[in-house]
Design an enzyme around this catalytic site. Structure first.
Site: not given
Length: 519
Positions: A118, A455
């Site tokens: 990510c 994230h």
């Protein structure tokens, strides 16, 4: 700290003009050598510096590197990674029921997460928002230069950007991640269980731009200035004064980002930028013949088309040996005015375009009064910036302003006055010039407590003004107020990297058309 170019001999091969960034540790230089030779950093033995072998934790300042210095390296190269066997599927190849039905394909496509990628996906989506970068990649000569790691990564970036343009389905960035890991082995780190580890998005962003800087050049023959410097490079002038004695050191540099430092007193991005432009460091004093502390700050001397700002949210905690995160709320503007951070000379140069932009904007809304002046707040910001910019020079001279300084100030004032008069008389002559103001078009955010976990997500403003959140393969429409709320202060997504696009002086004919033809 600048750069220095050296010559590196590896076996029968000689690599000339290898650029070393002295602000980065030797491990980054070894990553460059890996991209040139294929020899992993852990196998490299670099010789030719003081002390014998180059160590990863060495300090460049103490090694005494000189331009043109000859270094030698020993080590065995790795095998070249195989190309992906899975063929990319594009929208035109899909059956009708699998093609885009949501209308989101006009904003590009998502990127599949290939396992803790990510950080890479969010970086790519922000850089994809720069059309000039996409255009330069499209024109990149595949046969130009040596097929090293930077070349492979540049080609992979071009191919990935083209896939994002054509595909209506999430794209698997397999070629890109293989090229990134080959050029920069730190992104190939694995856990004890053998899984690829989460990485720092800012490091990914910076390393991608380093490779693109080395390969993308202006001009048809690729021998011009780096495109990345033209798009993202911020010119800085540093003035440092020794704590002992009267020695003053002045340096000019080009950086690809500004840093917003975050402390307990910082509540807004501008406050952190002032801290980030301070430069207090220990270096060798030529007058005293030993290391002493120099203190000072930097001023912006040239502005880019796109301004990148890093919110310095991560720091290394020695007790737990990992990066920790600063959760403090630090607000950032949707429109950023850089004038107060500019040198007096640059402020004077921006005066004309700013007056012209104001004049044209007035005509857009039908204000046809005689020549308008800049708003009071803009003038105040420029005055405050001039005062702040003159502080390092005044401090370097013991607080006194000599006749040369006074003459420089008079020259800048005269230049600003002349530019103001010219802009009021013919604002259209300034069309396309930078104003020093920037519009936010991209935000890379992080959710979690550590840079090596959590994230990453990107938020990108599209050409029609719509904000899209790219969460790996998901594309979610967002409102501007949601983007403004990414300032931090909790466990929600908070801004880590900000991408601003320069606001330029509009065309006068566009203003006349919007203003009903009254000019």
């Amino acid at each position: 700290m600048g750069t220095v170019r050296v010559e590196v001999k590896w076996g029968k091969e000689v690599f000339k003009d290898v650029e070393i960034d002295l602000s980065q540790p030797p491990s980054v230089f070894k990553s460059q050598l890996f991209s040139l030779t294929g020899v992993p950093p852990e196998r490299q033995k670099v010789m030719g510096v003081k002390g014998g072998l180059l160590k990863d934790d060495a300090e460049w300042a103490k090694l005494g590197l000189k331009a043109g210095q000859k270094l030698s390296m020993m080590g065995t190269a790795d095998k070249v990674p195989e190309a992906p066997v899975q063929q990319q599927t594009f929208m035109e190849d899909l059956p009708e029921e699998e093609q885009d039905t949501s209308g989101m394909s006009k904003y590009g496509a998502g990127l599949q997460n290939l396992g803790n990628t990510c950080y890479m996906n969010s970086t790519v989506q922000c850089l994809y928002a720069v059309p000039e970068l996409r255009s330069s990649l499209t024109n990149y000569n595949l046969a130009a230069g040596m097929a090293d790691g930077s070349h492979t990564l540049t080609v992979a970036t071009r191919n990935l950007f083209q896939s994002l343009t054509r595909s209506a389905q999430p794209v698997p960035p397999m070629e890109f991640i293989l090229s990134l890991r080959r050029a920069y082995p730190q992104f190939a780190q694995t856990s004890r269980e053998g899984f690829y580890m989460q990485q720092d998005a800012e490091e990914c962003w910076g390393n991608i731009l380093i490779s693109l800087r080395d390969k993308l050049k202006d001009g048809p023959d690729g021998s011009g200035d780096p495109v990345v410097h033209k798009l993202f490079g911020v010119g800085l002038h540093k003035c440092l004064k020794a704590e002992e004695g009267d020695e003053v050191v002045e340096e000019d540099d080009v950086q690809l980002k500004l840093v917003c430092n975050i402390t307990a007193e910082v509540n807004h991005m501008s406050e952190g930028l002032h801290l980030g432009l301070k430069d207090d460091r220990e270096r060798r004093s030529e007058a005293l013949g030993r290391d002493v502390w120099f203190r000072g700050s930097a001023q912006i001397t040239s502005l880019p088309a796109y301004l990148t700002i890093q919110m310095l949210r991560f720091f290394y905690k020695q007790d737990v040996q990992q990066k920790a995160k600063i959760l403090r709320k630090v607000t950032f503007p949707l429109v950023f005015d850089a004038i107060e951070f500019c040198s007096p000379e640059l402020q004077a140069a921006l005066k004309g375009p700013r007056v012209a932009a104001k004049e044209i904007e007035d005509r857009k809304v039908g204000l046809n009064n005689k020549k308008q002046k800049l708003d009071t707040d803009v003038a105040g910001a420029a005055a405050a910036g001039a005062a702040a910019a003159s502080a390092p020079a005044a401090e370097a001279q013991g607080g006194d302003v000599d006749m040369k300084d006074a003459a420089g100030g008079d020259a800048n004032a005269a230049a600003a006055a002349a530019a103001t008069a010219a802009a009021e008389a013919d604002p259209g002559a300034f069309s396309g010039q930078l104003t020093g103001k920037y519009e936010l078009i991209g935000v890379l955010t992080h959710k979690g407590r550590s840079a090596d976990s959590g994230h990453y997500v990107s938020w990108v403003k599209q050409e029609d003004g719509q904000w899209i959140q790219f969460d790996d393969d998901k594309m979610i429409p967002r409102k501007e107020e949601e983007v403004a709320g990414l300032a931090g202060g909790g466990d929600w997504h908070m801004a880590y990297m900000l991408l601003y696009r320069a606001q330029r002086v509009p065309k006068l004919e566009d203003a006349a058309a919007e203003g009903g033809g009254s000019a």
